[in-house]
Enzyme design. Structure first.
Site, mmCIF file in Angstrom:
data_model
loop_
_atom_site.group_PDB
_atom_site.id
_atom_site.type_symbol
_atom_site.label_atom_id
_atom_site.label_comp_id
_atom_site.label_asym_id
_atom_site.label_seq_id
_atom_site.Cartn_x
_atom_site.Cartn_y
_atom_site.Cartn_z
ATOM 1 N N GLY A 517 45.920 37.451 50.611
ATOM 2 C CA GLY A 517 47.209 37.285 51.568
ATOM 3 C C GLY A 517 49.067 37.562 51.468
ATOM 4 O O GLY A 517 48.668 36.853 49.952
ATOM 5 N N GLY A 519 53.108 36.700 52.750
ATOM 6 C CA GLY A 519 53.916 36.382 53.179
ATOM 7 C C GLY A 519 55.118 36.454 53.064
ATOM 8 O O GLY A 519 55.431 36.323 51.983
ATOM 9 N N ALA A 520 55.622 35.422 53.773
ATOM 10 C CA ALA A 520 57.288 35.675 53.319
ATOM 11 C C ALA A 520 57.354 34.734 52.656
ATOM 12 O O ALA A 520 58.540 34.797 52.163
ATOM 13 C CB ALA A 520 58.065 35.454 54.882
ATOM 14 N N GLY A 522 55.839 33.498 50.087
ATOM 15 C CA GLY A 522 54.833 33.601 49.124
ATOM 16 C C GLY A 522 53.034 34.674 49.043
ATOM 17 O O GLY A 522 52.598 34.242 49.864
ATOM 18 N N VAL A 523 53.087 34.935 47.987
ATOM 19 C CA VAL A 523 51.485 35.665 47.543
ATOM 20 C C VAL A 523 50.445 34.692 47.461
ATOM 21 O O VAL A 523 50.064 33.741 47.377
ATOM 22 C CB VAL A 523 51.421 36.430 46.554
ATOM 23 C CG1 VAL A 523 50.051 37.342 46.306
ATOM 24 C CG2 VAL A 523 52.375 37.307 47.160
ATOM 25 N N VAL A 524 49.331 35.006 48.284
ATOM 26 C CA VAL A 524 47.355 33.267 48.291
ATOM 27 C C VAL A 524 46.832 34.381 48.061
ATOM 28 O O VAL A 524 46.433 35.685 47.936
ATOM 29 C CB VAL A 524 47.818 33.567 49.959
ATOM 30 C CG1 VAL A 524 46.490 32.691 49.973
ATOM 31 C CG2 VAL A 524 48.795 32.896 50.532
ATOM 32 N N LYS A 540 48.522 28.804 47.445
ATOM 33 C CA LYS A 540 49.475 29.605 47.966
ATOM 34 C C LYS A 540 50.485 30.156 46.687
ATOM 35 O O LYS A 540 51.485 28.234 46.691
ATOM 36 C CB LYS A 540 50.558 29.008 49.233
ATOM 37 C CG LYS A 540 51.731 29.922 49.799
ATOM 38 C CD LYS A 540 52.175 29.699 50.885
ATOM 39 C CE LYS A 540 51.784 31.099 51.755
ATOM 40 N NZ LYS A 540 52.098 30.686 53.754
ATOM 41 N N ASP A 634 57.791 29.507 62.316
ATOM 42 C CA ASP A 634 56.776 30.947 62.117
ATOM 43 C C ASP A 634 55.439 31.065 62.524
ATOM 44 O O ASP A 634 54.859 31.114 61.802
ATOM 45 C CB ASP A 634 57.620 31.428 60.569
ATOM 46 C CG ASP A 634 57.253 33.138 60.088
ATOM 47 O OD1 ASP A 634 57.166 33.265 61.337
ATOM 48 O OD2 ASP A 634 57.016 33.077 58.978
#
Ligand SMILES: *[C@@H]1O[C@H](CO)[C@@H](O)[C@H](O)[C@H]1NC(C)=O
Ligand SMILES: *[C@@H]1O[C@H](CO)[C@@H](O)[C@H](O)[C@H]1NC(C)=O
Ligand SMILES: *[C@@H]1O[C@H](CO)[C@@H](O)[C@H](O)[C@H]1NC(C)=O
Ligand SMILES: *[C@@H]1O[C@H](CO)[C@@H](O)[C@H](O)[C@H]1NC(C)=O
Ligand SMILES: *[C@@H]1O[C@H](CO)[C@@H](O)[C@H](O)[C@H]1NC(C)=O
Ligand SMILES: *[C@@H]1O[C@H](CO)[C@@H](O)[C@H](O)[C@H]1NC(C)=O
Ligand SMILES: *[C@@H]1O[C@H](CO)[C@@H](O)[C@H](O)[C@H]1NC(C)=O
Ligand SMILES: *[C@@H]1O[C@H](CO)[C@@H](O)[C@H](O)[C@H]1NC(C)=O
Length: 800
Positions: A517, A519-520, A522-524, A540, A634
């Site tokens: 995944g 998101g704003a 960072g990458v997971v 993350k 968020d």
């Protein structure tokens, strides 16, 4: 004659069993073959004077259990002076048991199951038994000599005229009313020494003695003579006095000496006549067991972490230090436990916990052992602080320039004016009445698990009912508790996070290969921690963090690390190396709400209800129940993750502070994510927890309708924005339209209406009109009514 002989025989049979018993009662000679039973029949054999009796007596604590014993029969309390078994006392038996004086001339105690549990005597020359007026029960041979005497097999008491040879032992009972083997013995040792020992049960192993006559090689026997002296007779003809009744003649007083459950040998007298009836202590040994006790191993008189205090000559009192309480108030000898969570030890640094404790001064008390550090010279202040910053340290003793540190459990504790010590004990800061023992917390959890499993196994209707009840019970009081008790939740204190190295995480994620995944923030990546239960983790990688020191980052991590809630994704650790900032979470196997709601077939209505409630609870916790309020800022479906059981868990909380502002800004120029952000973001108003309430409202509608809030490519333009469309439906009284085609939901319209109304309250444009998350959870589970929405004119001044 032939006719009368059967009659005679039956007369004989009828009379025979009665004759020996009545004879035994009157002349105290007990014949072979006699029997005692706890109830019915003969229950005891008295001595000729009636002063003593041998037989069964019910326990004070349980009248259905019977102890085979000898007791003072003329005094109301029928004080027990003997019971069988010596250092391994025979357990009380039930009705249906019996004591037989067998035709072979020995005593046999048979329990209700027919099991022989004790025997006394073996000689085949025994012809009768007798309960003597001295309190001695004997088996006698035809020549009048005794082949077995209860005086030779003492329990915890000696009586006048009793003599104990070398090798005899008195075994204290556990408690006044419990005849199990206790914690002390008095040993007339084979070496001629008379010694008191604490012993540990089971096994009866002896620790260091607390009193001894120091007569090795000289002692021959312990004598309780006719004038009330108890002494060790020495080889040189002299006597070593142990205790003495002084001028209390046997004619006027009953006497006994008992090794009491607290380890003290006390000599008692009981006036036979007069008004002041009752046992009183005339002498004791050792005179102060609290001072005398000093065992390297074992707890001492009163159990661990407690203080021993003499209550005159009568008894020993046990006390707990402040902020400690008895493990078992009815058995104080078991010691004390802290009624607060003790200080945690972290791998590195203990700053977080240190501030939660304080040192309190106790005067005239000491635990003489259990020192594990000794500093000299060291000032009092340094001594105190040294203990505060040492997670092992429970107590410090300082004396001039000496500083001893002690750890749990403390032993041999004593209190009294004779103790010239000042001691500092570590206790939680503030008022302890506010800190619950950790035990009750655990119980709460157990109940929750139990209820949870009941839920899984029952019908949908019952489930709904139960859910409402549970939520009401679990949320309402927890909120109340929070109001009563400000300050950090003790259960979360000190749950440290693991600090990973970058290399460890690189390895765990196989070089950051499996992306799950982004998101704003960072990458997971998915990863595994090998060797620790092979935990599956989500790592993350935060792309751009604010330029802050590593320390600030670590502090922020500790805040997040202290949040523990069923509906929050748990942070396991972090990496804070050079420019790298990584967060390690538990892995959620059912991905996020986005996949659950919008990709694939419409999920089950009940499961959606559960998820909605879970998200609400998680937010309530962030807003109101954790030590520092966390506004998420968020909330969106991508940040609501689902575990293996589809329990909703909020992720990415607590990060708002860490992220660069531009990173959370979308192309609309605002923080948060388009479609979920509250209008106040546009208006430069103060941001409060109500922004999360707004986002929750949007998500609640998405959960109800299984569609995204904003769907540009929808045929019916009215429906493009979910919040507006649902609002329209509501105003027109056509709420059922929002779950059109969803049969499960339509069968549960009452709940759908309630949820829709709550959601519309949450998306009110005016933040102050939106309910708090507490109110939201209460409305969702039915603990509070859902009020009518305000007039539509006020609503939805659209910000498109
Ligand atoms: C008990 O029995 C013994 C021996 O048979 C006898 O000498 C004694 O007198 C008896 N005692 C009583 C009180 O009957
Ligand atoms: C006496 O205490 C022991 C040890 O705690 C226990 O096992 C036993 O059941 C107790 N006996 C009675 C009669 O209460
Ligand atoms: C024991 O006996 C010896 C020799 O008779 C004597 O010297 C010693 O003092 C005695 N000890 C005690 C404690 O009586
Ligand atoms: C009992 O012992 C004490 C102390 O040894 C002694 O003074 C007393 O005379 C003894 N009494 C008898 C009856 O032997
Ligand atoms: C005790 O009292 C009883 C009567 O109650 C009397 O017969 C007896 O002589 C008294 N004994 C003494 C030692 O005073
Ligand atoms: C008898 O026993 C009870 C309870 O154990 C106690 O309270 C009372 O003081 C005792 N009476 C005498 C005279 O010892
Ligand atoms: C305790 O016993 C001692 C004798 O060993 C006696 O002098 C003292 O007065 C007693 N104290 C109490 C409170 O009974
Ligand atoms: C604890 O509470 C009591 C009253 O409940 C109060 O008198 C006392 O000052 C408090 N102590 C602290 C350390 O807050």
């Amino acid at each position: 004659m032939a006719i009368s002989s059967p009659l005679l025989l039956s007369l004989f049979v009828l009379v025979l069993p009665i004759v020996p018993n009545s004879l035994a009662q009157s002349n105290s000679n007990i014949t072979l073959g006699s029997t005692l039973t706890p109830v019915g029949g003969t229950t005891s054999w008295p001595s000729p004077s009636g002063d003593f009796a041998f037989g069964f007596r019910p326990l004070d604590t349980d009248p259905n259990l019977f102890l085979l014993a000898i007791w003072f029969d003329k005094i109301p309390n029928k004080t027990t002076v003997w019971y069988p078994g010596g250092t391994q006392p025979v357990q009380p038996v039930q009705s249906g048991s019996k004591l037989q004086f067998t035709s072979d001339g020995y005593l046999s105690l048979v329990d209700q199951a027919g099991q022989e549990v004790w025997t006394g005597g073996t000689s085949s020359t025994v012809t009768y038994a007798a309960m003597l007026d001295t309190g001695n029960f004997v088996l006698a041979n035809s020549d009048g000599s005794f082949s077995w005497r209860s005086f030779d097999h003492p329990s915890d008491t000696v009586l006048p005229s009793q003599v104990l040879g070398l090798g005899s032992v008195l075994q204290a009972r556990l408690m006044d009313t419990n005849y199990s083997a206790g914690r002390f013995i008095l040993n007339v040792q084979q070496d001629g020494n008379l010694v008191f020992y604490p012993v540990v049960q089971p096994s009866g192993y002896s620790y260091d003695p607390y009193w001894a006559s120091s007569t090795v090689g000289n002692g021959t026997q312990l004598v309780y003579n006719e004038t009330g002296s108890i002494y060790l007779a020495l080889a040189n003809g002299k006597n070593f006095q142990v205790v003495s009744a002084g001028s209390k003649p046997m004619s006027m007083f009953y006497q006994r000496a008992t090794l009491d459950p607290d380890g003290v040998l006390r000599q008692y007298v009981y006036p036979k006549n007069g008004t002041n009836r009752g046992w009183s202590v005339v002498d004791l040994q050792p005179p102060d067991i609290c001072q005398a006790m000093f065992t390297k191993t074992g707890s001492g008189v009163c159990g661990f972490n407690s203080f021993c205090k003499l209550n005159g000559n009568q008894s020993v009192d046990c006390e707990c230090p402040p902020h400690y309480s008895f493990l078992d108030p009815s058995r104080k000898y078991k010691g004390c436990m802290p009624n607060f969570p003790v200080q945690n030890c972290y791998a590195e640094g203990t700053e977080a916990d240190q501030g939660l404790f304080d040192m309190v001064e106790l005067k005239n008390v000491d635990w003489p052992l259990a020192d594990y550090e000794h500093y000299q010279p060291l000032s009092n202040d340094l001594c105190r602080n040294n203990c505060l910053s040492d997670c092992f340290c429970a107590v410090v003793v300082y004396n001039d320039q000496d500083c001893w540190k002690k750890k749990l459990p403390m032993s041999n504790g004593k209190v009294g004016n004779y103790v010239q010590r000042t001691l500092l004990i570590k206790v939680p800061k503030g008022n302890t009445s506010q800190i619950q023992p950790t035990m009750s917390k655990k119980n709460d959890k157990k109940t929750w698990i139990l209820v949870g499993s009941v839920l899984l196994g029952s019908s949908a209707f019952v489930n709904l009912l139960l859910i409402s009840i549970i939520i009401f019970i679990s949320f309402y009081p927890s909120h109340m508790r929070r109001n009563e008790k400000p300050g950090p939740d003790p259960s979360t204190i000190g749950l440290g996070l693991r600090c990973f190295t970058y290399g460890e995480l690189e390895k765990a994620t196989n070089g950051f290969s499996e992306e799950v995944g982004s998101g704003a923030s960072g990458v997971v990546y998915k990863g595994y921690l090998h060797g620790e239960g092979d935990t599956c983790i989500a790592v993350k990688k935060i792309d751009k963090v604010l330029r802050e020191t590593e320390k600030e980052f670590a502090v922020e991590m500790q805040t997040i690390g202290k949040t523990h809630h069923k509906n929050l994704v748990r942070l396991l650790g972090y990496c804070n190396e050079g420019k790298e900032r990584l967060l390690v979470y538990e892995f959620m196997s059912n991905r996020s709400l986005t996949e659950f709601l919008f990709k694939g077939p419409r999920p089950d209505w009940n499961r959606r209800v559960q998820i909605a409630l879970g998200v609400a609870r998680g937010l309530l916790y962030l807003h109101e129940e954790c030590s520092t309020q966390i506004i998420h800022c968020d909330i969106k479906p991508q940040n609501i993750l689902l575990d293996g059981n589809f329990v909703a868990k909020i992720s990415d909380f607590g990060l708002a502070k860490l992220l660069k502002t531009d990173q959370t800004q979308t192309n609309t120029g605002i923080r948060g994510t388009r479609g979920y952000v509250a209008p106040e973001w546009f208006r430069n108003l103060g941001i409060t927890s109500k922004v999360d309430v707004y986002s929750f409202g949007v998500i609640l509608l998405e959960i109800i309708c299984c569609r995204r809030n904003v769907e540009a490519e929808i045929e019916d333009e009215e429906k493009a924005i979910l919040t507006y469309w649902v609002n329209d439906c509501y105003r027109e009284g056509k709420v059922e339209l929002v779950v059109d085609g969803d049969e499960e939901a339509m069968a549960d319209m009452k709940r759908v209406e309630k949820f829709v109304t709550v959601a519309l309250w949450c998306v009110q444009e005016e933040p102050s009109l939106r309910p708090t998350m507490l109110k939201v959870t209460q409305m969702l589970d039915g603990a509070t009514d859902v009020p009518m929405l305000p007039e539509p004119s006020y609503n939805f001044n659209l910000v498109r």
